[in-house]
Write a protein that holds these residues in place. Sequence first.
Motif, short mmCIF file in Angstrom:
data_model
loop_
_atom_site.label_atom_id
_atom_site.label_comp_id
_atom_site.label_asym_id
_atom_site.label_seq_id
_atom_site.Cartn_x
_atom_site.Cartn_y
_atom_site.Cartn_z
N ARG A 124 0.87 -1.18 0.00
CA ARG A 124 0.00 0.00 0.00
C ARG A 124 0.91 1.23 0.00
O ARG A 124 1.23 1.79 1.06
CB ARG A 124 -0.94 0.01 1.19
CG ARG A 124 -1.88 1.23 1.20
CD ARG A 124 -2.91 1.13 2.29
NE ARG A 124 -3.97 0.19 1.96
CZ ARG A 124 -4.93 -0.19 2.80
NH1 ARG A 124 -4.93 0.28 4.03
NH2 ARG A 124 -5.85 -1.04 2.40
N SER A 126 0.46 4.33 -0.71
CA SER A 126 -0.10 5.57 -0.16
C SER A 126 0.09 5.67 1.34
O SER A 126 0.12 6.77 1.90
CB SER A 126 -1.59 5.68 -0.51
OG SER A 126 -2.29 4.57 0.04
N SER A 127 0.22 4.53 2.01
CA SER A 127 0.44 4.51 3.46
C SER A 127 1.87 4.16 3.81
O SER A 127 2.19 3.98 4.99
CB SER A 127 -0.51 3.49 4.12
OG SER A 127 -1.85 3.79 3.83
N ALA A 128 2.72 4.03 2.80
CA ALA A 128 4.11 3.61 3.01
C ALA A 128 4.14 2.34 3.85
O ALA A 128 4.90 2.23 4.82
CB ALA A 128 4.92 4.72 3.67
N ALA A 129 3.31 1.37 3.45
CA ALA A 129 3.14 0.18 4.27
C ALA A 129 3.09 -1.08 3.43
O ALA A 129 2.78 -1.06 2.23
CB ALA A 129 1.87 0.30 5.10
N ARG A 151 0.27 -2.59 14.11
CA ARG A 151 1.51 -2.37 13.37
C ARG A 151 2.67 -2.91 14.19
O ARG A 151 2.83 -2.56 15.36
CB ARG A 151 1.68 -0.89 13.10
CG ARG A 151 2.98 -0.53 12.40
CD ARG A 151 3.01 0.92 12.01
NE ARG A 151 2.02 1.23 11.00
CZ ARG A 151 1.77 2.45 10.53
NH1 ARG A 151 2.44 3.48 11.00
NH2 ARG A 151 0.85 2.65 9.61
N LYS A 154 8.72 -1.01 11.97
CA LYS A 154 9.08 0.03 11.02
C LYS A 154 10.51 -0.20 10.58
O LYS A 154 11.36 -0.60 11.39
CB LYS A 154 8.93 1.43 11.65
CG LYS A 154 7.49 1.85 11.88
CD LYS A 154 7.41 3.29 12.35
CE LYS A 154 5.96 3.74 12.50
NZ LYS A 154 5.87 5.16 12.94
N THR A 176 2.71 -4.27 8.69
CA THR A 176 1.51 -4.48 9.48
C THR A 176 0.95 -5.87 9.23
O THR A 176 0.94 -6.35 8.10
CB THR A 176 0.43 -3.44 9.13
OG1 THR A 176 0.98 -2.14 9.31
CG2 THR A 176 -0.79 -3.59 10.01
N HIS A 186 -8.79 -4.26 0.85
CA HIS A 186 -7.46 -4.05 0.28
C HIS A 186 -7.23 -5.10 -0.81
O HIS A 186 -6.59 -6.13 -0.59
CB HIS A 186 -6.41 -4.15 1.38
CG HIS A 186 -5.04 -3.76 0.94
ND1 HIS A 186 -3.92 -3.96 1.72
CD2 HIS A 186 -4.58 -3.14 -0.19
CE1 HIS A 186 -2.86 -3.52 1.10
NE2 HIS A 186 -3.24 -3.02 -0.06
N ASN A 265 1.06 3.28 -7.66
CA ASN A 265 0.07 3.27 -6.58
C ASN A 265 -0.79 2.00 -6.55
O ASN A 265 -1.65 1.86 -5.68
CB ASN A 265 -0.86 4.49 -6.69
CG ASN A 265 -0.13 5.78 -6.34
OD1 ASN A 265 0.68 5.81 -5.41
ND2 ASN A 265 -0.40 6.84 -7.09
N THR A 267 -1.86 -1.90 -5.94
CA THR A 267 -1.57 -2.89 -4.90
C THR A 267 -0.96 -4.13 -5.54
O THR A 267 -1.61 -4.80 -6.34
CB THR A 267 -2.84 -3.27 -4.13
OG1 THR A 267 -3.36 -2.13 -3.45
CG2 THR A 267 -2.55 -4.37 -3.11
#
Length: 492
Positions: A124, A126-129, A151, A154, A176, A186, A265, A267
Motif C-alpha cells: 500500500r 499511499s500509506s508507506a506500508a 503495526r 518500522k 503491518t 485491500h 500506486n 496494490t
Amino acid sequence: MYPFHLKAIRQTISWNRSDEMERGRRNLLFFAIIFSLASCSLIVPSFFLVERSPVVAAIPSISASRRLAEQERAIVSAEKSLPKKNSLAPRVFPCAVMKKNSFCCDRGSHVSDVCVLRGNVRTRPSSAAIFLYNNGGPTNNSSPKNRPSMRLEKIRPYPRNWDRGLMSTVDELAITVRGRSNGGGHNCDIVHRVPAVVFSVGGGEEDDLDREFSDGLIPLYITSRHYHRRVVFLIVNYRAAWRAKYDHVLSRLSAYPPIDFFGDNRTHCFPEVTVGLHSHGDLLVDQTQTISANQSINDFRRLLDEAYRPRIRFFEGRAKGASVADSAPKLVIIFGGGSAAVENKAKLVGLCKEMGFQVLKLRLDRTTELAKIYWALNSTDAVLSAEGSALAHLLFMRPGSVFINVMTQGTKKTMETQYEELAKEIGVVYKSYKLEISEMLVSEEKTKKVKLDLNRLLGRLTRTYQYIVARKMEDDNSSLRWNENWLPRRSE
C-alpha cells in the motif's frame, strides 16, 4: 640496463606470491611447534616417572598419574583454543526457515535490518506500508502486545544503520499484520507468483560508485541471488538514473522489470516479501554469512561479466581496426577520478608507449558509460590510476592483471588496506605509488596538481611490464618480443 633474460622474467612471476608463501611457512612452523610440545608433554612424563622392566612397566604413582592427567587436560584445552583454519562458523539467520502466514525481522546486524513476510502479502504505497493478511494465527513476533491488527515493525530498507545522517534521508516503511485472510477492502491489482525484495537506493543524489556497490548492488546480490532471477524488485527512493546505470546488472538478478514503490500506486500482491538487504560490509561477500552457501566476491564479479558481456561485444567489434598488435601489453591510465590533476600526463603517456605498452587514456566523469569503463578495465593487462579511482573499479579487472594506484599525501592507511585486501580477494596484483612532497604542486587557483617523478615511477612500470610479458610468454606461448629502445631514456 635491466636484466631481461628469461630466468629473470620467470622470477617476476612470483612477484605476487612471495608474501603468500612466507605466511604459509610461518603458519606451518607454528603448528609444528604446537604439535611437538604436545607430543613431548605426553611422552616425557611417562618415560621418567614410570619405572620400567624388560617385561612389564611398573604402575605409575598416584601423584605422577594426576600430573599426567592434568597435563593432558591442559593440552586438550590448548588445542581447543587454537584457531581451526578451515572451520567456518556460519551466522544463523533467524528468518531463514519460516512457515506460511508468518513474519520475522532480523535486527542482529549493526549494518542492516531485514524483515521477511510469507503468505498473503500486499503493498500500500499511499500509506508507506506492507501488509501481511493471515487467518489470525500466531506470527514469529506474536505476543500479548502484538495482536494481528497492530503495526508491528518500522524499517528503513537501506544497509547503513550506523550512518544516522544518511539513514534519515531513506523513506521509512511500516509492516503491518492483519487478521483477515482475504484482505478486506485491500484488493490486489497485480498478483505476482514470485517473491519480492524491497530496498532503497538511498535518499540523496550523490553519484558515488563505491557507495552504490557497497550499499546497493552487492547487498542486493547477497539477498536475492538464491531466487535465481525469479524475484521482483520494489525500489524505495527510486531514481531513474540509478536504474538506467545498473540495468544490465539488475537484469541478471531479476527476470522482471523493477517497480518504483511509491511511483506505482497499484496494490501488488506477493507470496513472500523481503524488506531490506543483507550486507557484510563495504564491497564484501562473506562466505560464512551468505544465504546461498559458499558465495564470494568472485561470484559477484562473474555476475558483472555476464551482465556486461553483450555490451562488451559491441565495443570489441568497434575496436577491431586497432593497429597495435593484440599481444602488446595493454595499459589503461585513469584520469579525472580524483581531486589532483596530473600536470605532465602527456610525458607519462609517451613513456608508457615507448616501453611497448598499448595505452588507453580513460577519463572518469558522469558522462562516461559504466559499461565502457567496465570493458576498458576488464580487457586490459594493467591499470595506472593516475588521478584517482573508486575502490569498486577493482571489481572490473581480470584476475592476474596489475593495478598501480597513485596515492596522495595524507591517504588513510585504512583506505590503502581496503585496496590491498580486495585486490588479493579477486586475484589482482596491487601496487601503490606514494607521491613525494616534491611531486605535489599548488596552482595559482589553489587547486591541487601533481607532477609525477617519471624516474621514480619507472620502477613500478618496469616491473609491471616484465610481469605481464612473462605471463604472456608462459601462458599464451606468445611471440612477443621485448622493446628495449626505451631503456636508456631519462625523464626530463
